[in-house]
Scaffold this active site. Structure first.
Site, PDB file in Angstrom:
ATOM      1  N   GLU A  45       0.830  -1.198   0.000  1.00 18.20           N
ATOM      2  CA  GLU A  45       0.000   0.000   0.000  1.00 18.20           C
ATOM      3  C   GLU A  45       0.871   1.256   0.000  1.00 18.20           C
ATOM      4  O   GLU A  45       1.869   1.337   0.713  1.00 18.20           O
ATOM      5  CB  GLU A  45      -0.894  -0.018   1.249  1.00 18.20           C
ATOM      6  CG  GLU A  45      -1.967   1.045   1.295  1.00 18.20           C
ATOM      7  CD  GLU A  45      -2.947   0.845   2.440  1.00 18.20           C
ATOM      8  OE1 GLU A  45      -3.993   1.503   2.452  1.00 18.20           O
ATOM      9  OE2 GLU A  45      -2.668   0.001   3.322  1.00 18.20           O
ATOM     10  N   LYS A 114      -9.326   3.523  -2.635  1.00 15.63           N
ATOM     11  CA  LYS A 114      -9.696   2.716  -1.478  1.00 15.63           C
ATOM     12  C   LYS A 114     -11.080   3.131  -0.970  1.00 15.63           C
ATOM     13  O   LYS A 114     -11.385   4.323  -0.870  1.00 15.63           O
ATOM     14  CB  LYS A 114      -8.653   2.894  -0.364  1.00 15.63           C
ATOM     15  CG  LYS A 114      -8.756   1.899   0.775  1.00 15.63           C
ATOM     16  CD  LYS A 114      -7.555   2.034   1.708  1.00 15.63           C
ATOM     17  CE  LYS A 114      -7.568   0.990   2.823  1.00 15.63           C
ATOM     18  NZ  LYS A 114      -6.377   1.097   3.687  1.00 15.63           N
ATOM     19  N   GLY A 365      21.342  -4.496  35.028  1.00 14.94           N
ATOM     20  CA  GLY A 365      21.381  -5.807  35.651  1.00 14.94           C
ATOM     21  C   GLY A 365      20.005  -6.391  35.869  1.00 14.94           C
ATOM     22  O   GLY A 365      19.865  -7.499  36.374  1.00 14.94           O
ATOM     23  N   GLY A 366      18.952  -5.642  35.465  1.00 12.86           N
ATOM     24  CA  GLY A 366      17.586  -6.129  35.560  1.00 12.86           C
ATOM     25  C   GLY A 366      17.118  -6.695  34.241  1.00 12.86           C
ATOM     26  O   GLY A 366      17.796  -6.582  33.206  1.00 12.86           O
ATOM     27  N   ILE A 367      15.923  -7.264  34.245  1.00 13.15           N
ATOM     28  CA  ILE A 367      15.467  -8.014  33.080  1.00 13.15           C
ATOM     29  C   ILE A 367      15.080  -7.109  31.914  1.00 13.15           C
ATOM     30  O   ILE A 367      15.189  -7.500  30.755  1.00 13.15           O
ATOM     31  CB  ILE A 367      14.304  -8.954  33.468  1.00 13.15           C
ATOM     32  CG1 ILE A 367      14.195 -10.087  32.433  1.00 13.15           C
ATOM     33  CG2 ILE A 367      12.988  -8.183  33.610  1.00 13.15           C
ATOM     34  CD1 ILE A 367      13.391 -11.266  32.918  1.00 13.15           C
TER      35      ILE A 367
END
Length: 720
Positions: A45, A114, A365-367
């Site tokens: 498109e 369209k 050091g965290g996720i």
């Protein structure tokens, strides 16, 4: 006797307003299709200007340049001998339409506007375009002179029409029209259209592909026919990643599928199909009765055929590739794979098109920051894989961003080596940080190969704290030291905001430190649930240039890390999964360690539920409560549920202002609170919702407590 036709559909990595690059990719795609014997091609498109132009669609320049590009396409030898379905905006009688322009041998055959526009979620097509409301009607469209000079045509048909060749009939759908209840392909198919093209700008969202595939299969399962689906692929310049996956379906079966995530700028999907299979599928009495009574479409008749004519005229290679009754197992990625691939491809497009030298992440050091780093490593893996295949565009882009000359022999075939060149991580510790998070950050950086810096910022924090004391004569203290809630929060925010300042300084100067030029983009690492709850400091290190995980839930991020541990051979990730999420902004004592979920007063899983009810199911506070009484009633009392609902909406409302400055994030989740176009809500609320909360309290007080076996049924008289 069979009538074979070779058809081509595309995934193109177009870029908003990159008219030159978009032209080159369109012509390259047509050349590939012709080399495979295709006689019809369909692209994504608005492929000429790019789908994500937004308010630029309202500028006359965008329409003008689109016509200029189309003139070059019409003049090109590449487009001779093939029907091309091409997307661009067209102004007809001073109204802007989102259109498909069908061309063949330097002629425009028709322009199809369209009819049903996407206008929710991330889409605002009604802001730029007007839907064509004269269904099964057409008018003359007078062409601009730059096109007349090429085609020698003054006017062409404009409207809801179909293309009739000597051997078949082709109808056009545009993206959202497939998703509407009364899709145009139904009536077109009943009137004899056998081939349907669909040009889309459909973005990636976790777990979304299945819906799209099922709609494409269903479009021709009852109706019969051939369906060509094309899609934008890549980052078009904004928060969305368009995930390609061009495909071809025949009589309800997917027979060809492109990749969903790829670094390729051009991907062509072709199939050779016997049109007689469609006619055999349609030989049903009930279908024939409906078709005989269907309304007529105006047909633009052309004096050429799309099929080869005879089976023995087709090459042996095409005969082997004949679809017939062959069925393809559609390739679906797991959500974990989608997170590994989608944001990684988005980051690659953003990096190469912004012409910067790499990324910088404050690695805590965290996720969350871990997931951000692993996604960057996934990007490096994709680059290395493409380089090993000899992809010239990827190799060229990689050489430029690492400072190698274009004629260098450098090829980024090692993911960790390339990661070291373009990815910089930094652990910014304070006296409140633990040795465990510092160790995890360092080990992760070593495992993925990022250029890592480890620093303590206590002197900077202390300087700001001393400045405040010098000016006011008051010295703020943490809660554990006897301070008030205001003092405790302010001291946490000092650390968080200083990390943002330090991040940008290091991002601007680290290439210089390493003897290179340019700068780095800073990546944010706030997940969608934290943004939803407002559990972040405004202008802290969640404020960045872009954020690859800002639309992904904590729950999905954990699953992604568990997947990457094995898939990417990163055993260090197990330590991130077992760690308690913490901001580490308060002092650690013998009796207290800061915890995200304790601070928030709710779990991340609960946040995901609230997010979906609020956004996807369109629930306010009261209807959220009534739904959760049924879903959570077995484990929580009505009063407990009421407190959780009120807490969520209070915190969500009072933190809405943070969403106005939220870092642009990869959109991956349907309940994202992103204030930019997707989640349009006030940012100044009556956050205690006195009317709504009072009603919740009234109902909660009389409902039975099903969380205990002894909970009595409510007396009917009390509910009347």
């Amino acid at each position: 006797m069979g009538h074979l036709i070779t058809l081509a559909t595309y995934s193109l990595n177009q870029w908003a307003l990159d008219f030159q690059g978009n032209l080159e990719r369109i012509l390259a795609s047509i050349a590939i299709a012709k080399s495979r014997g295709a006689t019809l091609r369909v692209g994504p498109e608005l492929e000429i200007p790019g789908y994500g132009c937004y308010d630029h669609f309202l500028e006359g320049d965008t329409v003008l340049h689109s016509w200029e590009v189309l003139a070059k396409i019409l003049s090109s030898e590449e487009t001779q001998g093939i029907v091309c379905d091409i997307g661009m905006p067209v102004v007809h009688k001073n109204v802007i339409y989102n259109c498909r322009v069908i061309i063949h041998d330097r002629q425009i055959l028709l322009i199809r506007p369209k009819m049903w526009l996407a206008n929710d979620g991330n889409y605002r097509e009604l802001r730029y375009f007007t839907p064509w409301q004269k269904h099964r009607q057409w008018e003359d469209h007078y062409l601009p002179r730059i096109i007349q000079a090429v085609t020698k045509q003054v006017k062409v048909p404009f409207g809801d029409v179909v293309l009739s060749t000597l051997d078949t009939c082709v109808g056009i759908e545009l993206c959202e029209e497939l998703f509407t209840p009364a899709s145009p392909h139904i009536l077109m198919g009943l009137d004899g259209v056998e081939i349907f093209t669909n040009s889309s700008g459909s973005h990636h969202e976790l777990r979304k592909l299945y819906t799209r595939v099922e709609l494409i299969k269903e479009a021709t399962l009852k109706l019969g026919g051939i369906y060509l689906y094309a899609n934008q692929q890549g980052c078009d310049g904004d928060r969305l990643y368009y995930d390609g996956c061009a495909m071809i379906a025949v009589n309800g079966r997917v027979v060809a599928q492109g990749t969903q995530f790829s670094l390729n700028d051009v991907e062509v999907v072709t199939a050779t199909i016997d049109i007689e299979d469609v006619r055999a599928h349609r030989a049903k009495s009930s279908r024939s009765m409906q078709a005989a009574a269907s309304e007529r479409y105006h047909r633009i008749e052309v004096p050429f055929a799309l099929t080869s004519g005879k089976f023995d005229e087709v090459s042996e290679e095409d005969q082997v590739g004949l679809i017939g009754s062959k069925r393809l197992d559609v390739r679906y990625h797991t959500p974990e794979e989608e997170i590994a691939l989608g944001p990684a491809c988005w980051l690659w497009d953003y990096l190469r098109r912004s012409r910067t030298q790499g990324y910088f992440v404050p690695l805590s050091g965290g996720i969350d920051s871990c997931a951000t780093a692993v996604i960057v490593f996934s990007m490096c893996r994709l680059v290395a894989e493409a380089a090993r295949r000899g992809d010239p565009q990827v190799i060229s882009d990689a050489r430029r961003m690492v400072g190698e000359p274009p004629d260098s022999d450098y090829v980024p075939t090692d993911a960790r080596e390339f990661c070291n060149r373009v990815f910089h991580t930094c652990y910014m510790g304070t006296e409140n940080s633990s040795s465990e998070t510092r160790r995890r950050a360092k080990q992760l950086a070593d495992a993925i190969g990022s250029y890592h810096v480890d620093l303590n910022m206590d002197t900077v924090v202390t300087s700001v704290r001393n400045l405040f004391t010098l000016v006011t004569g008051a010295r703020p203290r943490f809660r554990s030291q006897g301070g008030s809630a205001a003092e405790n929060l302010a001291l946490q925010n000092i650390q968080a905001r200083l990390r943002m300042v330090i991040s940008y300084m290091f991002a601007q100067l680290m290439p210089w430190v390493r003897g290179k030029s340019g700068g780095l983009l800073v990546l944010g690492s706030a997940n969608v649930d934290e943004s939803l709850r407002g559990y972040l400091t405004k202008y802290d290190c969640s404020s960045a240039d872009i954020n690859p995980i800002g639309g992904i839930s904590k729950t999905d991020l954990k699953k992604f890390i568990a997947y990457a541990q094995t898939a990417f051979d990163l055993p260090i990730l197990s330590s991130f999964l077992s760690a308690v999420p913490t901001a580490e902004l308060e002092p650690i004592t013998e009796t207290y360690v800061q915890s995200d979920e304790a601070d928030m007063g709710m779990t991340y899983d609960e946040l995901s539920v609230f997010g979906r009810l609020r956004k996807v199911e369109k629930c306010g506070p009261y209807s959220t409560f009534t739904k959760l009484v049924h879903e959570w009633g077995a484990t929580l009392s009505p009063l407990q549920i009421a407190e959780k609902v009120k807490l969520f909406f209070f915190e969500h409302a009072r933190n809405r202002h943070k969403m106005t400055t939220l870092t642009p994030s990869y959109h991956a989740e349907s309940y994202s609170p992103d204030d930019n176009r997707f989640d349009l809500r006030p940012f100044l609320y009556p956050s205690r919702f006195p009317w709504q909360f009072k009603k919740i309290d009234e109902i909660a007080a009389v409902l039975p407590d099903r969380s205990h076996p002894s909970g009595a049924l409510i007396d009917k008289a009390k509910t009347d």
